[in-house]
Write a protein that holds these residues in place. Structure first.
Motif, PDB file in Angstrom:
ATOM      1  N   THR A 107      17.530  71.842   0.834  1.00 55.10           N
ATOM      2  CA  THR A 107      17.448  71.625  -0.620  1.00 55.10           C
ATOM      3  C   THR A 107      16.407  70.552  -0.936  1.00 55.10           C
ATOM      4  N   GLN A 108      16.260  69.587  -0.012  1.00 52.32           N
ATOM      5  CA  GLN A 108      15.312  68.492  -0.268  1.00 52.32           C
ATOM      6  C   GLN A 108      13.860  68.921  -0.073  1.00 52.32           C
ATOM      7  N   ILE A 109      13.657  70.089   0.571  1.00 53.04           N
ATOM      8  CA  ILE A 109      12.278  70.561   0.753  1.00 53.04           C
ATOM      9  C   ILE A 109      11.683  70.820  -0.622  1.00 53.04           C
ATOM     10  N   GLU A 110      10.544  70.204  -0.882  1.00 54.72           N
ATOM     11  CA  GLU A 110       9.894  70.420  -2.181  1.00 54.72           C
ATOM     12  C   GLU A 110       8.771  71.424  -1.995  1.00 54.72           C
ATOM     13  N   PHE A 111       8.872  72.535  -2.681  1.00 52.83           N
ATOM     14  CA  PHE A 111       7.814  73.535  -2.573  1.00 52.83           C
ATOM     15  C   PHE A 111       6.730  73.197  -3.590  1.00 52.83           C
ATOM     16  N   ARG A 112       5.887  72.241  -3.192  1.00 48.08           N
ATOM     17  CA  ARG A 112       4.888  71.762  -4.159  1.00 48.08           C
ATOM     18  C   ARG A 112       3.877  72.851  -4.500  1.00 48.08           C
ATOM     19  N   SER A 113       3.521  73.621  -3.504  1.00 48.23           N
ATOM     20  CA  SER A 113       2.583  74.716  -3.779  1.00 48.23           C
ATOM     21  C   SER A 113       2.986  75.888  -2.913  1.00 48.23           C
ATOM     22  N   ARG A 114       2.549  77.053  -3.319  1.00 47.61           N
ATOM     23  CA  ARG A 114       2.917  78.260  -2.565  1.00 47.61           C
ATOM     24  C   ARG A 114       2.404  78.172  -1.131  1.00 47.61           C
ATOM     25  N   ALA A 115       1.164  77.679  -0.966  1.00 48.53           N
ATOM     26  CA  ALA A 115       0.566  77.608   0.374  1.00 48.53           C
ATOM     27  C   ALA A 115       1.390  76.716   1.286  1.00 48.53           C
ATOM     28  N   GLU A 116       1.716  75.517   0.779  1.00 44.73           N
ATOM     29  CA  GLU A 116       2.481  74.578   1.595  1.00 44.73           C
ATOM     30  C   GLU A 116       3.858  75.160   1.904  1.00 44.73           C
ATOM     31  N   ALA A 117       4.453  75.772   0.878  1.00 42.91           N
ATOM     32  CA  ALA A 117       5.789  76.350   1.046  1.00 42.91           C
ATOM     33  C   ALA A 117       5.786  77.379   2.157  1.00 42.91           C
ATOM     34  N   GLN A 118       4.761  78.213   2.159  1.00 43.22           N
ATOM     35  CA  GLN A 118       4.770  79.314   3.109  1.00 43.22           C
ATOM     36  C   GLN A 118       4.586  78.862   4.546  1.00 43.22           C
ATOM     37  N   ALA A 119       3.899  77.760   4.759  1.00 46.55           N
ATOM     38  CA  ALA A 119       3.648  77.353   6.143  1.00 46.55           C
ATOM     39  C   ALA A 119       4.668  76.349   6.633  1.00 46.55           C
ATOM     40  N   GLU A 120       4.471  75.108   6.218  1.00 45.86           N
ATOM     41  CA  GLU A 120       5.277  74.015   6.746  1.00 45.86           C
ATOM     42  C   GLU A 120       6.765  74.232   6.488  1.00 45.86           C
ATOM     43  N   ASN A 121       7.109  74.643   5.280  1.00 44.58           N
ATOM     44  CA  ASN A 121       8.525  74.740   4.944  1.00 44.58           C
ATOM     45  C   ASN A 121       9.183  75.979   5.523  1.00 44.58           C
ATOM     46  N   PHE A 122       8.395  77.000   5.740  1.00 45.37           N
ATOM     47  CA  PHE A 122       8.974  78.144   6.431  1.00 45.37           C
ATOM     48  C   PHE A 122       9.353  77.740   7.854  1.00 45.37           C
ATOM     49  N   GLN A 123       8.516  76.871   8.458  1.00 49.02           N
ATOM     50  CA  GLN A 123       8.855  76.360   9.793  1.00 49.02           C
ATOM     51  C   GLN A 123      10.197  75.628   9.746  1.00 49.02           C
ATOM     52  N   LYS A 124      10.338  74.740   8.737  1.00 46.86           N
ATOM     53  CA  LYS A 124      11.586  73.968   8.634  1.00 46.86           C
ATOM     54  C   LYS A 124      12.786  74.899   8.475  1.00 46.86           C
ATOM     55  N   MET A 125      12.611  75.918   7.637  1.00 47.66           N
ATOM     56  CA  MET A 125      13.716  76.853   7.426  1.00 47.66           C
ATOM     57  C   MET A 125      14.054  77.597   8.709  1.00 47.66           C
ATOM     58  N   THR A 126      13.017  78.042   9.395  1.00 49.39           N
ATOM     59  CA  THR A 126      13.259  78.804  10.617  1.00 49.39           C
ATOM     60  C   THR A 126      13.973  77.947  11.652  1.00 49.39           C
ATOM     61  N   LEU A 127      13.572  76.660  11.710  1.00 46.68           N
ATOM     62  CA  LEU A 127      14.219  75.747  12.652  1.00 46.68           C
ATOM     63  C   LEU A 127      15.690  75.556  12.291  1.00 46.68           C
ATOM     64  N   ALA A 128      15.971  75.414  10.987  1.00 42.45           N
ATOM     65  CA  ALA A 128      17.361  75.262  10.538  1.00 42.45           C
ATOM     66  C   ALA A 128      18.159  76.519  10.896  1.00 42.45           C
ATOM     67  N   MET A 129      17.534  77.681  10.718  1.00 46.23           N
ATOM     68  CA  MET A 129      18.187  78.940  11.048  1.00 46.23           C
ATOM     69  C   MET A 129      18.495  79.011  12.534  1.00 46.23           C
ATOM     70  N   ALA A 130      17.559  78.505  13.346  1.00 45.46           N
ATOM     71  CA  ALA A 130      17.732  78.601  14.796  1.00 45.46           C
ATOM     72  C   ALA A 130      18.894  77.735  15.261  1.00 45.46           C
ATOM     73  N   ARG A 131      19.031  76.559  14.631  1.00 43.57           N
ATOM     74  CA  ARG A 131      20.141  75.677  15.040  1.00 43.57           C
ATOM     75  C   ARG A 131      21.480  76.305  14.679  1.00 43.57           C
ATOM     76  N   ASP A 132      21.576  76.830  13.463  1.00 43.60           N
ATOM     77  CA  ASP A 132      22.793  77.525  13.044  1.00 43.60           C
ATOM     78  C   ASP A 132      22.403  78.432  11.884  1.00 43.60           C
ATOM     79  N   ILE A 133      22.402  79.726  12.156  1.00 43.06           N
ATOM     80  CA  ILE A 133      21.923  80.691  11.159  1.00 43.06           C
ATOM     81  C   ILE A 133      22.714  80.603   9.864  1.00 43.06           C
ATOM     82  N   ARG A 134      23.958  80.087   9.942  1.00 42.50           N
ATOM     83  CA  ARG A 134      24.808  80.028   8.741  1.00 42.50           C
ATOM     84  C   ARG A 134      24.233  79.071   7.686  1.00 42.50           C
ATOM     85  N   VAL A 135      23.404  78.106   8.120  1.00 45.27           N
ATOM     86  CA  VAL A 135      22.768  77.187   7.160  1.00 45.27           C
ATOM     87  C   VAL A 135      21.990  77.994   6.113  1.00 45.27           C
ATOM     88  N   ILE A 136      21.215  78.966   6.599  1.00 45.42           N
ATOM     89  CA  ILE A 136      20.389  79.731   5.670  1.00 45.42           C
ATOM     90  C   ILE A 136      21.247  80.682   4.833  1.00 45.42           C
TER      91      ILE A 136
END
Length: 716
Positions: A107-136
């Motif tokens: 929730t704290q991830i700020e999608f400041r721009s579409r480009a940033e959202a798609q790269a860096e934050n997708f990584q963060k989401m994927t990592l969160a999913m990998a630790r426990d898919i239920r987070v996503i």
């Protein structure tokens, strides 16, 4: 709040698949959240706790486990009330606290721009999913409820949240196979971003559905009759087309509304896998299947566990799309990865082969996370695992580009923009220089280096895989070949006219027109182009221009020889960078400084040979057709030369040879070591130099190595 919106309403729903102790744990989490959020209101004026309760209800529809539901109740507690993670851990256990913490971080991830959202934050989401898919899963349910209740928010905030939903959350739901949530997120996002378009399409769909009701009922009736006739169990459902999907097909596939809606879609849900194939046979006996449109995802499931038979039939003068699957496959198709937790408390304890597949997939995600050195490597694995037929790479600004498997940096460049593709000269993959022909891997960051005036290389057609790249390259090369053949043809004709003591500017227009007519071409430019391509001889056209069209009908070898002599007095200057129509022979590899001649290669322009090359023609007549050339003075381009070095074998001698070439400012393209015997060896190397003087410097450096006994330039 109505009974359905209360925790007791939820508890009743949960008791259908959770035991009473787990239902009580979910209830306790609700009361804890209610206390923590006391006094907080939503924008609509409702108590804030209605939101976590609604999120938990969405997850209850997915039949998720009690820990996910508890995390749903508590998902905003850390962020909004200042209660630390440790306090939740003490109250509800570490797993629930970790889930809540994971959701808070997303929730704290700020999608400041579409480009940033798609790269860096997708990584963060994927990592969160990998630790426990239920987070996503909790986060997706949170986003779904927020989208359902966007109304009271200011316009700008609604637009931002809707954009973020379409760019980030809907694609993730799609990747996890959660079709129901994905389509609802897409439709809600679409109606928030484009309310007028959404209303228009919605009305058009309702109107069309009304007028098509008879056909739909008739097809459904026939399908039901056929199943009953064969004694096959199955419930038949109509498949709705979603607003966002209709809009995207109209926008990106250039299809009309009626084209999209003229396909009638049905889903048949049955009991067993065996029944699926029997039903397939039944529907194929009822209507003709369209060739090439059948897909068996039961035998070969998608990576996210999706299974179904897909077929398209032609009947009633319309196309009929049918999906056939079991109840369990239907659960997986709609709920994707969430189905992993669906049957855990089923007393019958039947976990299908497909369920095990999803289990393995989740376990594989966890293992990949442990093995991966960094998030990029992990993303690469996840993407390849999820989409074996597609790759996802990043631009330097973080935008994700989707390309077909096997795509190269050139495909990537054209996917960004045709002009970037045309001007590509090099690329960096993950910041390291790489070949333009190298197939890309998912997760890589690709940067294209361009140069003004650069043009596509014909060799690119040998490795590009996308249609856009292929058609763009062909278009430019066609235009380039025409331009270059004109230039080369004009240069060769001018030199031939010089041999006759004439200039092109002195020839009268009427004479030029007569020669054009005589040669049966459309224009003088076409004639020049033919000369440049090697399809006509410059000398013959020059003689026609000087003496009148048609006078060359009785050409003899002597005439050619004489013309050739005149031509030799004015050699053509070359730079070596003329492009498509001036190429260097691989047999003798000429370099600036070597005496050279040009051979016109029918349809392909001029091929430059060293004048001592064994492959040059020997007859006087053929020799007279050679174009004598001279090198321009200021050539800086590199040319490749093959050298043969004989040396005594000793440790480190190859490194010495490489070092000597580098010290003389040469570049080694290829090096090959052949063993002559235990004491002597032969090294053949291809070196880049910019002329004969540079080559002499390189050879002198190599000759000075003590172990080198002989060095020579190879001319095949």
């Amino acid at each position: 709040m109505s009974a359905e919106q209360t925790v007791e309403g939820l508890a009743r729903e949960l008791s259908s698949y959770l035991d009473s102790s787990r239902v009580n744990q979910v209830r306790r989490a609700y009361y804890y959240a209610e206390q923590a959020h006391e006094g907080q209101k939503r924008r609509s004026g409702e108590p804030y706790v209605t939101h976590p309760l609604a999120v938990a209800s969405i997850l209850a529809d997915l039949r998720l486990d009690h820990q996910s539901l508890m995390a749903a109740m508590l998902h905003d507690v850390i962020e909004d009330t200042g209660i630390p993670k440790e306090a939740l851990s003490d109250q509800f256990g570490e797993s629930v606290a970790d889930l809540v913490d994971g959701v808070s971080k997303l929730t704290q991830i700020e999608f400041r721009s579409r480009a940033e959202a798609q790269a860096e934050n997708f990584q963060k989401m994927t990592l969160a999913m990998a630790r426990d898919i239920r987070v996503i899963l909790v986060k997706l349910a949170d986003r779904l409820h927020n989208m359902r209740t966007l109304g009271p928010l200011p316009f700008a905030k609604r637009q931002r949240i809707a954009t973020e939903t379409l760019d980030i959350y809907a694609p993730i739901a799609n990747r996890l196979g959660m079709h129901s949530i994905c389509t609802e997120l897409e439709d809600l996002g679409f109606s928030s971003l484009y309310p007028m378009r959404s209303r228009y399409i919605s009305k058009a769909v309702a109107k069309l559905r009304g007028s098509h009701q008879e056909i739909i009922q008739e097809i459904r009736g026939r399908l039901e009759e056929k199943l009953a006739e064969r004694g096959l169990p199955g419930r038949i459902m109509g498949r709705e087309k979603h607003l966002n999907s209709i809009y995207n097909k109209m926008k990106f596939k250039q299809k009309s509304f009626h084209e999209i809606m003229d396909v009638y879609a049905f889903r048949i849900i049955t009991d067993t896998e065996d029944d699926c194939y029997r039903i397939l046979g039944a529907v194929h006996s009822l209507y003709k299947p369209l060739p090439g449109r059948f897909k068996d995802y039961i035998a070969m499931p998608k990576a996210n566990g999706y299974q179904s038979l897909h077929t398209t039939l032609f009947g009633m003068h319309v196309n009929i799309e049918i999906q056939i699957r079991t109840e369990e496959m239907e659960h997986i198709a709609n709920n994707g990865i969430a189905a992993h937790w669906m049957y855990k408390n089923d007393q019958s304890n039947i976990i299908s082969v497909n369920q095990k597949r999803v289990d393995r997939w989740v376990k594989g995600l966890m293992e990949m996370r442990e093995r991966a050195d960094d998030s990029l490597e992990f993303i690469e694995h996840v993407k390849v695992d999820l989409f074996p037929d597609e790759i996802y790479v990043f631009t330097p600004k973080g935008k994700i580009m989707e390309l077909p498997s096997g795509a190269t940096p050139i495909d990537f460049a054209y996917a960004i923009h045709t002009d970037i593709g045309n001007a590509s000269v090099a690329c960096r993959i993950n910041r390291n220089l790489a070949s333009l022909s190298q197939p890309l891997q998912s997760g890589q960051t690709v940067e294209i280096i361009t140069a003004p005036g650069a043009r596509p290389n014909p060799a690119w057609l040998g490795f590009v895989v996308t249609g856009k790249a292929r058609s763009s390259i062909r278009h430019v090369l066609k235009h380039q070949k025409r331009t270059e053949s004109l230039e080369l043809g004009k240069t060769l004709l001018k030199k031939s006219l010089n041999g006759f003591g004439q200039k092109l500017g002195d020839i009268k227009d009427a004479q030029i027109e007569a020669v054009v007519r005589h040669n049966q071409v459309q224009s003088f430019d076409d004639l020049l182009s033919e000369i440049g391509l090697g399809n006509r001889m410059a000398y013959l056209v020059a003689r026609q221009l000087v003496s009148g069209a048609g006078s060359d009908n009785q050409d003899t070898g002597a005439d050619l020889e004489q013309g050739g002599d005149g031509y030799r007095r004015a050699p053509v200057t070359i730079r070596g960078t003329e492009g498509l129509l001036v190429r260097f022979a691989q047999c003798c590899k000429p370099i600036p400084g070597d005496p050279v001649v040009g051979v016109m290669d029918f349809g392909n322009g001029m091929l430059i040979h060293s004048d001592t090359c064994e492959r040059l023609p020997e007859s006087d007549e053929a020799r007279s057709r050679l174009t004598h050339l001279k090198w321009a003075k200021d050539i800086t381009d590199e040319f490749s030369v093959e050298l043969r070095v004989e040396l005594e074998r000793q440790r480190g001698v190859i490194a010495e040879v490489a070092s000597a070439v580098a010290k003389a400012d040469g570049n080694i393209e290829r090096i090959n070591v052949e063993e002559q015997n235990a004491r002597l060896g032969i090294v053949s190397l291809v070196v880049h130099v910019n002329g004969r003087r540079h080559l002499a410097r390189v050879m002198r450096r190599i000759r000075n190595i003590r172990a080198v006994t002989h060095i020579s330039r190879i001319r095949h």
